[in-house]
Design an enzyme around this catalytic site. Structure first.
Site, short mmCIF file in Angstrom:
data_model
loop_
_atom_site.label_atom_id
_atom_site.label_comp_id
_atom_site.label_asym_id
_atom_site.label_seq_id
_atom_site.Cartn_x
_atom_site.Cartn_y
_atom_site.Cartn_z
N ASP A 1 -65.46 24.96 -2.61
CA ASP A 1 -66.21 23.71 -2.58
C ASP A 1 -67.42 23.89 -3.50
O ASP A 1 -68.37 24.58 -3.15
CB ASP A 1 -66.63 23.43 -1.13
CG ASP A 1 -67.64 22.30 -1.01
OD1 ASP A 1 -68.06 21.75 -2.05
OD2 ASP A 1 -68.02 21.98 0.13
N CYS B 1 -75.01 17.83 7.62
CA CYS B 1 -73.54 17.92 7.69
C CYS B 1 -73.08 19.36 7.81
O CYS B 1 -72.03 19.73 7.26
CB CYS B 1 -72.87 17.27 6.47
SG CYS B 1 -73.19 15.53 6.34
N GLN C 1 -72.18 21.75 -4.24
CA GLN C 1 -73.61 22.06 -4.30
C GLN C 1 -73.95 22.97 -5.48
O GLN C 1 -75.11 23.14 -5.82
CB GLN C 1 -74.03 22.72 -2.98
CG GLN C 1 -75.49 22.64 -2.65
CD GLN C 1 -76.03 21.23 -2.67
OE1 GLN C 1 -76.99 20.95 -3.39
NE2 GLN C 1 -75.44 20.32 -1.91
N HIS D 1 -70.08 22.86 4.78
CA HIS D 1 -70.32 21.42 5.00
C HIS D 1 -69.16 20.91 5.86
O HIS D 1 -68.04 21.40 5.75
CB HIS D 1 -70.31 20.75 3.63
CG HIS D 1 -70.73 19.32 3.59
ND1 HIS D 1 -69.90 18.30 3.99
CD2 HIS D 1 -71.88 18.73 3.17
CE1 HIS D 1 -70.54 17.14 3.83
NE2 HIS D 1 -71.73 17.38 3.33
N LYS E 1 -73.54 14.74 -7.42
CA LYS E 1 -74.47 15.86 -7.21
C LYS E 1 -74.90 16.47 -8.54
O LYS E 1 -75.75 17.34 -8.58
CB LYS E 1 -73.80 16.93 -6.34
CG LYS E 1 -73.39 16.45 -4.96
CD LYS E 1 -74.26 16.98 -3.86
CE LYS E 1 -73.96 16.33 -2.54
NZ LYS E 1 -73.20 17.17 -1.61
C1 LIG Z 1 -72.30 17.07 -0.72
C2 LIG Z 1 -71.41 18.15 -0.30
C3 LIG Z 1 -70.10 17.89 0.11
C4 LIG Z 1 -69.55 16.50 0.24
O1 LIG Z 1 -69.53 15.82 -0.95
P1 LIG Z 1 -69.13 14.26 -0.97
O2 LIG Z 1 -69.59 13.84 -2.33
O3 LIG Z 1 -69.89 13.61 0.14
O4 LIG Z 1 -67.67 14.18 -0.81
C5 LIG Z 1 -69.31 18.95 0.45
N1 LIG Z 1 -69.77 20.21 0.38
C6 LIG Z 1 -71.01 20.51 -0.03
C7 LIG Z 1 -71.44 21.93 -0.09
C8 LIG Z 1 -71.89 19.48 -0.37
O5 LIG Z 1 -73.12 19.77 -0.76
#
Ligand SMILES: *Cc1c(COP(=O)(O)O)cnc(C)c1O
Length: 412
Positions: free
Chosen positions: A206, A370, A209, A129, A232
Site C-alpha cells: 500500500d 483509519c 502514504q 490503514h 495523496k
Molecule cells: C489514504 C490511505 C489509504 C486510502 O486511500 P484512499 O485514497 O482513501 O483509497 C490507504 N492506505 C494508506 C496508508 C493511506 O494513507
C-alpha cells in the site's frame, strides 16, 4: 540528473505560488495546511490539466473514430506511460487505473478468492490503514483462510524477527504499507518482499502514504502489487493506480464486468480484453488520469531527492520544537520516517486541540486516522496528526507551535 525544467534550487516561495489554495485565509488567518497525509493540495498545472481536458478535448476514449476521442485516448494512455516510467514498471499494461488505493486493494482481494483455501494464511502488518485490513478480512471470510498480524514495537517499527517466524509454506499473501499514515514509519518493504517470496507468497504494498515523498522503483522492489491514490501526491481525487506484475494480472479474474473490458460478448459467453483493459470496466476517470500524469510530472520536476531533503528538515525542526512542549507524547519515532507527526498532549482530547487550531487557520487531523489497531496498541482513542509536505515551511511550524501553546493554556 537535472533536467532544464527542474527547479535549480528548492525555491519555496515559487513552489507555494504553484498552489492557489495556499493564498486563502481560514477563520481570518492565513491557511496553514498540515493535513497532507489525508490529502495533498493541487498545483495549478494539475488544476489546469482538468480544465483543459473539459474545455478542449472531452470525449469518451478507446472507441471513437473522431478527433476528440483520439486526442483523449492519447492523453489517457500517455498518462499511463508517465506513471509507468515514474514507478519504473516493466510494462505500461501492468498499471491499472482505479478510483484509488481502496479500489486497488479490493480488486486484488476479490481476485484472490479462488486462489485461497482453508488453512492458507495471509499476513497483515499491525500498522495498516483500514483499507488494507478490511478487504483481506472479507477475503478470509469467503475462503476460510486465516489472517495473521506482523507485530510492531513502541517506536512504531515492525518486529521483523516475528515476521520471519510467521512466514511458512501456508503463507499465500502479505500486505504491508510502504509508509504508515499515522506513524510515518518507512517499512523495509524490499526485505519483506524478498522474504515473502522465499516461501512463495505474493506481496501487496500500500503505497498511498509513500508516494508523495518516496519514488518507488518497482523493478528494484520486485513487489507483486503496489497501489496508490493520486490525491495523496498532488493529483485529483477519484483516481489511483494498481500496479500488478503481468503474470499476476493475467491470472486474476476481472473485478467488474462491463464495457471496455471485453473482447467479444454474446449471450452464451463473453471473452475478456487483454491487459490493462480487462480491469478497467466502464468509462474511466479520463480527466483524473490525465491530471494524475501532470501531478507526477510536477513532482519529478521538483525532484524527489530535493523533496525528501526539504521534508526531512521540516520533520526534524517540528519534532524538536514540539518536544519542548510539556506533556507532549509523539507516536512513531522510527529512524526511517516521513514528515508525519502523531501526538497527544497530556490528557487533552485530540479533538479539542484540533478545534482550537482550526480557529487559528491551522488544519490538522484528529482521531484514529483509519488505523484503530494502532490506537489500540498505544491504548489511546486517537491522536493529533500534523503531516507536512514540500510546500510547508518552518514559519508555518512556528505558527503551529505558538497555537499549540495557546491551546494548552486554554485546555489544561
Ligand atoms: C489514504 C490511505 C489509504 C486510502 O486511500 P484512499 O485514497 O482513501 O483509497 C490507504 N492506505 C494508506 C496508508 C493511506 O494513507
Amino acid at each position: 540528473m537535472e533536467t532544464s525544467q527542474e527547479h535549480s534550487v528548492f525555491n519555496i516561495e515559487a513552489i507555494r505560488q504553484d498552489f492557489p489554495i495556499l493564498n486563502r485565509k481560514v477563520n481570518g488567518k492565513p491557511l496553514v495546511y498540515f493535513d497532507n497525509a489525508a490529502t495533498s493540495q493541487k498545483p495549478k498545472v494539475v488544476i489546469d490539466a482538468i480544465t483543459h481536458y473539459y474545455s478542449s478535448y472531452n470525449a469518451n476514449i478507446h472507441r471513437g473514430v473522431h478527433a476528440l476521442s483520439q486526442e483523449a485516448t492519447d492523453a489517457f494512455e500517455a498518462a499511463r506511460k508517465t506513471i509507468q516510467k515514474h514507478f519504473n514498471a516493466e510494462h505500461a499494461h501492468e498499471l491499472i487505473f482505479t478510483s484509488g488505493t481502496t479500489h486497488g486493494i479490493n480488486l486484488v482481494a476479490s481476485g484472490f478468492t479462488s486462489f485461497l483455501k482453508e488453512n492458507d494464511e495471509v499476513l497483515v502488518s499491525a500498522m495498516e490503514h483500514h483499507s488494507n485490513i478490511v478487504p483481506w478480512q472479507m477475503l478470509c471470510e469467503r475462503t476460510g483462510a486465516t489472517l495473521r498480524v506482523i507485530p510492531m514495537n513502541n517506536e512504531g517499527d515492525l518486529v521483523i524477527s516475528d515476521f520471519d517466524k510467521l512466514l511458512s509454506s501456508k503463507t499465500k499473501l502479505v500486505f504491508v504499507n510502504h509508509v504508515s499514515n499515522v506513524l510515518g514509519t518507512i517499512n523495509p518493504i524490499k526485505f519483506i518482499i524478498k522474504k515473502a517470496h522465499q516461501v512463495g507468497a505474493a506481496v501487496l504494498i500500500d503505497g498511498a502514504q509513500a508516494c508523495a515523498h518516496i519514488k518507488a522503483d518497482l523493478v528494484d522492489l520486485n513487489a507483486d502489487f503496489y497501489v496508490t491514490s493520486a490525491h495523496k501526491m498532488c493529483g485529483p481525487t477519484g483516481i489511483g493506480v494498481l500496479y500488478g506484475k503481468e503474470e499476476w494480472l493475467k491470472k486474476l479474474p476481472p473485478y467488474q464486468g462491463g464495457g471496455e473490458m471485453i473482447e467479444e460478448v454474446t449471450f452464451e459467453k463473453s471473452t475478456y480484453a487483454g491487459l490493462p483493459h480487462k480491469f478497467e470496466a466502464g468509462t474511466p476517470n479520463v480527466s483524473g488520469a490525465i491530471a494524475f500524469g501532470a501531478a507526477i510530472d510536477y513532482l519529478n520536476d521538483l525532484g524527489f531527492d530535493k523533496i525528501q531533503a526539504y521534508e526531512d528538515d521540516l520533520l526534524n525542526y517540528a519534532t524538536e520544537k514540539l518536544s519542548t512542549l510539556e506533556g507532549v507524547k509523539i507516536y512513531g519515532t522510527s529512524k526511517e520516517k516521513t514528515s508525519v507527526i502523531s501526538f497527544n498532549i497530556g490528557n487533552i482530547h485530540p479533538y479539542d486541540i484540533g478545534t482550537i487550531l482550526d480557529k487559528m487557520g491551522i488544519a490538522v487531523r484528529t482521531g484514529h486516522h483509519c488505523a484503530q489497531p494502532i490506537m489500540d496498541y498505544y491504548h489511546i482513542p486517537g491522536t493529533v496528526r500534523a503531516s507536512f509536505i514540500f510546500y510547508n515551511t518552518k514559519e508555518e511550524i512556528d505558527i503551529f507551535i505558538e497555537a499549540l501553546k495557546k491551546a494548552i493554556g486554554m485546555l489544561s
